[in-house]
Design a protein around this motif. Structure first.
Motif, short mmCIF file in Angstrom:
data_model
loop_
_atom_site.label_atom_id
_atom_site.label_comp_id
_atom_site.label_asym_id
_atom_site.label_seq_id
_atom_site.Cartn_x
_atom_site.Cartn_y
_atom_site.Cartn_z
N LEU A 72 -6.65 3.72 9.99
CA LEU A 72 -5.76 3.77 9.16
C LEU A 72 -6.11 3.30 7.68
N ALA A 73 -6.65 2.30 7.52
CA ALA A 73 -7.09 1.82 6.27
C ALA A 73 -8.13 2.74 5.53
N ILE A 74 -9.13 3.34 6.68
CA ILE A 74 -10.07 4.24 6.17
C ILE A 74 -9.48 5.50 5.68
N LEU A 75 -8.46 6.10 6.44
CA LEU A 75 -7.80 7.23 6.03
C LEU A 75 -7.10 7.19 4.58
N ALA A 76 -6.61 5.86 4.55
CA ALA A 76 -5.87 5.56 3.15
C ALA A 76 -6.80 5.47 1.88
N VAL A 77 -7.85 5.17 2.16
CA VAL A 77 -8.69 5.09 0.89
C VAL A 77 -9.72 6.17 0.91
N ALA A 78 -9.90 6.94 1.84
CA ALA A 78 -10.88 7.89 1.69
C ALA A 78 -10.41 9.11 0.88
N GLU A 79 -11.27 9.72 0.27
CA GLU A 79 -11.08 10.62 -0.96
C GLU A 79 -10.01 11.98 -0.24
N ARG A 80 -9.28 12.23 -0.94
CA ARG A 80 -8.44 13.26 -0.55
C ARG A 80 -9.12 14.70 -0.90
N THR A 81 -10.01 15.07 -0.24
CA THR A 81 -10.36 16.35 -0.73
C THR A 81 -10.77 17.08 0.60
N ASP A 82 -10.82 18.43 0.43
CA ASP A 82 -11.13 19.50 1.58
C ASP A 82 -12.44 18.78 2.29
N THR A 83 -12.47 19.61 3.58
CA THR A 83 -13.67 19.23 4.13
C THR A 83 -14.89 19.71 3.55
N PRO A 84 -16.19 18.63 3.27
CA PRO A 84 -17.27 19.21 2.63
C PRO A 84 -18.04 20.06 3.29
N PRO B 104 0.41 9.14 -3.37
CA PRO B 104 -0.75 9.03 -2.59
C PRO B 104 -0.84 7.32 -1.90
N THR B 105 -0.49 6.48 -2.86
CA THR B 105 -0.55 5.00 -2.45
C THR B 105 0.53 4.68 -1.27
N GLY B 106 1.45 5.37 -1.00
CA GLY B 106 2.25 5.16 0.11
C GLY B 106 2.16 6.00 1.28
N ARG B 107 1.06 6.68 1.29
CA ARG B 107 0.87 7.72 2.41
C ARG B 107 0.78 6.84 3.83
N TYR B 108 0.07 5.80 3.90
CA TYR B 108 -0.19 4.95 5.21
C TYR B 108 0.43 3.59 4.99
N PHE B 109 1.63 3.51 4.33
CA PHE B 109 2.06 2.19 4.09
C PHE B 109 2.96 1.88 5.45
N TRP B 110 3.51 2.83 5.74
CA TRP B 110 4.39 2.49 7.06
C TRP B 110 3.64 1.82 8.43
N PRO B 111 2.42 2.71 8.90
CA PRO B 111 1.80 2.36 9.98
C PRO B 111 0.94 1.13 9.78
N LEU B 112 0.42 0.95 8.50
CA LEU B 112 -0.16 -0.44 8.16
C LEU B 112 0.86 -1.55 7.98
N ALA B 113 1.83 -1.33 7.53
CA ALA B 113 2.93 -2.70 7.34
C ALA B 113 3.58 -2.98 8.73
N GLY B 114 3.57 -1.81 9.71
CA GLY B 114 4.00 -2.08 11.00
C GLY B 114 3.05 -2.99 11.85
N PHE B 115 1.72 -2.48 11.60
CA PHE B 115 0.75 -3.41 12.47
C PHE B 115 0.85 -4.74 11.66
N LEU B 116 0.76 -4.74 10.48
CA LEU B 116 1.14 -6.16 9.76
C LEU B 116 2.15 -7.16 10.53
N LEU B 117 3.30 -6.48 10.43
CA LEU B 117 4.37 -7.19 11.27
C LEU B 117 4.22 -7.54 12.52
N ALA B 118 3.72 -6.72 13.27
CA ALA B 118 3.40 -6.88 14.69
C ALA B 118 2.13 -7.99 14.74
N GLY B 119 1.34 -8.07 14.05
CA GLY B 119 0.33 -8.95 14.10
C GLY B 119 0.84 -10.42 13.69
#
Lengths: 217, 475, 101
Positions: A72-84, B104-119
């Motif tokens: 999830l964290a990698i998805l969150a920081v990865a750049e949002r571009t189309d597949t190169p 874009p910052t909030g895109r993965y907020f919910w699943p990450l925050a959920g795992f944080l709480l579970a942890g």
């Protein structure tokens, strides 16, 4: 100066702790006999698998969650571009990778099955699957991944969902993850099969989502 | 649904997985519903533990420790579980309005925050030192992911500093666990408590030192605080609030657990050292908060300072009142700091900039949020009847009782320094706004959630008796 | 006569200490990640080796180490992702100077 200080500190820590290790007597508790005594009820014949999926299966459940977090964290920081575009490797390499792929999948299935009675299991099988995907990617047969579609998200999560559902279902009639000895064998195999698929994809994803970013500099 | 303790761990794992399946930026209502159900479960658990006056055990897999993993909820865990859900629910409602659609910052907020709480829930429930290592990593990695999500250079650098700090912290902890397993052959907290005495082999002392230092790094206690201000000050407001209010408390809780359990015989030798670090944290953190230019940096440095108070309780053990003072401070700071960051988020959205200087005019434009800031500030300064007042009062009383004068001075000086940075913001907010200052609309929900959290930090002082009684139920 | 288990534990201890020193001292982020991995592997060796210092295999720490390895894989992947993004933005595999917060 800082360098020297840190290195001296590390060395003195090693010397001090090594000395303390050498003077250590026998441990007060020995769990080996307990592990062996209950092996028959654990649903597996291999002691390490028994610890991993039965006695301390809860650790393993949380560990799968750790992998999902990394994804999830990698998805969150990865750049949002189309597949190169993928760079195709030499045709010979592609042919070799095509030949190796079925064999690697067979090895993965063997490792999954072997886990019940000898070293092996879901994680090892998943690592081989992930390596297959990375190999395919490196020779240009498998494109890098971008934002995962529902089907891929489902495949990432299915192992964890199966594990979690079984854990919760067992809670209804006892403790969390308390397998009835008669059903333990196939429940563990179900969990491991789900984990093999999901972990293989997650481990591959850790690589394939990253590969979207071109090297900077 | 018989066992609230287990469902506090399973429920967030379920909804967070579902939120992930729903896709990026989805799952807000799922998370809010889940957090509300968790709050009900945590209340049920606290009432149950409080009424039974005994700890509640759950052997996972039906295997008793030492073969299996024992989950335990005593008063201390029940209280922290309650605080976690109390802070999470308003923050989730806040976050739902804070991350606009398409942000874009909030895109993965919910699943990450959920795992944080579970942890965190899993961490508060566990009585197995190795399982605790896994939960520490769960919390640490989810927190780093949340900090990094904004994706700018500053956030990435902050996330990496945080990641290395948290990994070094858990690495030290893990080596300690390895040494303990080598020495005793078990990682069960209850069994180790019975086995470890002050005649323990030297290796066990080394293990204790490693684990204490590792947890100090993870709690950002001075001088290991370097990673906290950029991470907490650089993340989006709801994330900063979760991290400052809750995540740093998780490793502090674990340190407390070790102190009351396996290392009860060893740790008193470390008490003076830890309390000195705590006092330094109060002075240095407050000083930097007084000097900070950005609002979120001010709040982050204030966290460094307020964490210091938690460590002042260690020389005051074995008095049970020391634990009560620590727990009251954990509640006071958790709620007040979440209120601070929530209020800062409103100010930043209003003015479009994260500076204290830009706050001019906030008093007339955002009176409710400024009131929330004042209430939280009251708690952190330690004014009656807030929970912060009770915590500091208990600390001073205990320190006087033991003749530990330096602690009294530190607590009093810390309160004054807190007043300086709280009033710095208030004063700036009452200045007239410049005519050109931007003024953006902000959803009212954000203001109300900041107010709810801040008001709770004051009002919890009125329920402190129940809290202290709960803290008395120790496994 | 030193048992092989104890030898592993001692080597693991040295690896941990050097890895830790590396994490503290090394500026290049990729090498720092490698140092972190060295540190983790050291801790795993101590966990298995010290428990087996009488050379009888103990499945419990072995299973714990498997868990630990997976956790450290996850952490490494996350660290690599962050470093890659940072390098794409700044062009350098190092942390920018800490700004005065």
């Amino acid at each position: 100066m800082k360098r020297l200080g840190v290195i001296l500190l590390a060395l003195s820590f090693v010397v001090l702790t090594a000395g303390a290790m050498l003077e250590l007597g026998p441990a007060a508790v020995d769990l080996r006999t307990l592990v062996t005594t209950h092996l028959a009820e654990s649903g597996t014949r291999h002691p390490v698998t028994a610890v991993l999926l039965n006695y301390r299966g809860y650790d393993t459940l949380l560990e799968v969650a750790v992998l999902l977090i990394a994804l999830l964290a990698i998805l969150a920081v990865a750049e949002r571009t189309d597949t190169p575009p993928t760079r195709a490797a030499h045709p010979l390499l592609q042919t070799l990778a095509r030949v190796a792929t079925p064999a690697m999948i067979v090895v993965a299935i063997y490792l999954l099955w072997a886990g019940a009675h000898r070293p092996g299991g879901a994680f090892q099988a998943a690592a081989v699957l992930a390596a297959t995907a990375v190999l395919m990617h490196l020779v240009g047969l498998l494109p890098g991944w971008s934002t995962p579609a529902l089907r891929l998200r489902l495949a990432f999560a299915v192992g964890f969902i199966v594990f979690l559902a079984i854990a919760a279902a067992l809670l209804m009639q006892g403790a969390l993850l308390q397998y009835p000895p008669s059903a333990a064998g196939w429940l563990i195999l179900t969990i491991e099969a789900g984990l093999t698929v999901s972990l293989g994809l997650i481990l591959a994803g850790l690589f394939l989502f990253l590969s979207r970013d071109e090297d900077g500099g | 649904m018989s066992d609230p303790l287990i469902w506090l761990i399973l429920l967030p794992l379920f909804w967070t997985t579902l939120a992930f399946l729903f896709g990026p930026a989805r799952g807000a209502w799922l998370a809010i519903t889940g957090a509300a159900a968790q709050l009900a479960l945590a209340v049920a658990l606290a009432l149950k533990v409080g009424a039974d006056r005994t700890a509640h055990h759950h052997p996972v897999g039906g295997w008793d420790a030492p073969l299996g993993i024992d989950l335990t909820a005593d008063g201390l865990s029940a209280a922290l579980l309650l605080l976690t859900q109390c802070v999470a629910l308003p923050l989730f409602i806040y976050a739902h309005r804070y991350f606009r659609a398409g942000d874009p910052t909030g895109r993965y907020f919910w699943p990450l925050a959920g795992f944080l709480l579970a942890g965190m829930n899993a961490l508060f429930a566990s009585a197995d030192l190795f399982n605790l290592y896994v939960t520490l990593e769960l919390v640490g990695l989810a927190a780093v992911g949340l900090v990094a999500a904004e994706g700018g250079t500053r956030q990435l650098a902050a996330a990496l500093r945080y990641l290395f700090a948290t990994l070094v912290g858990s690495g030290l902890y893990l080596l300690g666990v390895a040494l303990l397993y080598g020495a005793y052959g078990t990682v069960s907290s209850a069994m180790l408590t019975a086995l470890v005495s002050d005649a323990a082999p030297r290796l066990v002392w080394i293990a204790a030192a490693l684990m204490v230092v590792g947890l100090m790094v993870k709690t950002a206690l001075f001088p290991f605080h370097f990673w906290l201000p950029p991470a907490h000050g650089g993340a989006p407001a709801p994330v900063s609030a979760l991290l400052s209010a809750l995540v740093v408390k998780a490793s502090f809780y674990l340190l407390l657990r070790l102190w009351l359990g396996p290392f009860a015989a060893l740790l008193p030798s470390f008490a003076g050292f830890i309390a000195t670090c705590g006092a330094m944290a109060i002075f240095w953190g407050s000083w930097r908060a007084i000097r900070a230019e950005r609002i979120k940096a001010l709040i982050a440095w204030s966290t460094v300072a307020q964490l210091g108070y938690l460590f002042l309780i260690f020389p005051l053990f074995t008095a049970p009142a020391a634990l009560a003072a620590g727990l009251t401070q954990v509640f006071a700071h958790g709620l007040a700091k979440a209120g601070f960051f929530a209020a800062a988020g409103v100010f930043i959205k209003t003015t479009g900039q994260d500076t204290v200087a830009g706050l001019a005019g906030a008093a007339s434009r955002r009176p409710l949020t400024l009131f929330a800031w004042g209430l939280s500030g009251m708690t952190l300064m330690g004014l009656p009847p807030s929970a912060g007042f009770l915590a500091k009062w208990q600390l001073i009383e205990l320190a006087l009782d033991r003749g530990l004068w330096p602690i009294v001075y530190v607590v009093l000086a810390g309160g004054l320094m807190t007043a300086v940075y709280v009033f710095r913001v208030l004063r700036q907010a009452f200045l007239p706004a410049t005519a050109t200052a931007p003024h953006h609309k902000v959803p009212r929900t954000l203001e109300w959630m900041a107010f709810v959290l801040s008001a709770a930090s004051v009002l919890i002082g009125l329920r402190a008796i129940e809290l202290v009684a709960l803290a008395g139920v120790i496994a | 006569m030193m048992s092989s288990g104890l030898l592993y534990a001692l080597v693991g201890l040295a690896l941990f200490a050097f890895g830790l020193a590396g994490v503290v001292l090394i500026g290049h982020l990729l090498r720092r990640i490698l140092a972190f991995n060295l540190m983790g592997s050291g801790a795993f060796l101590v966990l298995v080796g010290l428990a087996q210092r009488n050379d009888l295999p103990d499945p419990l720490p072995q299973a714990m180490v498997l868990t630990g390895i997976v956790v450290s894989v996850a952490a490494t992947a996350l660290a690599l992702a962050l470093v890659r993004r940072l390098q794409a933005l700044t062009g350098k595999p190092e942390l920018p100077e800490a700004e005065d917060e």
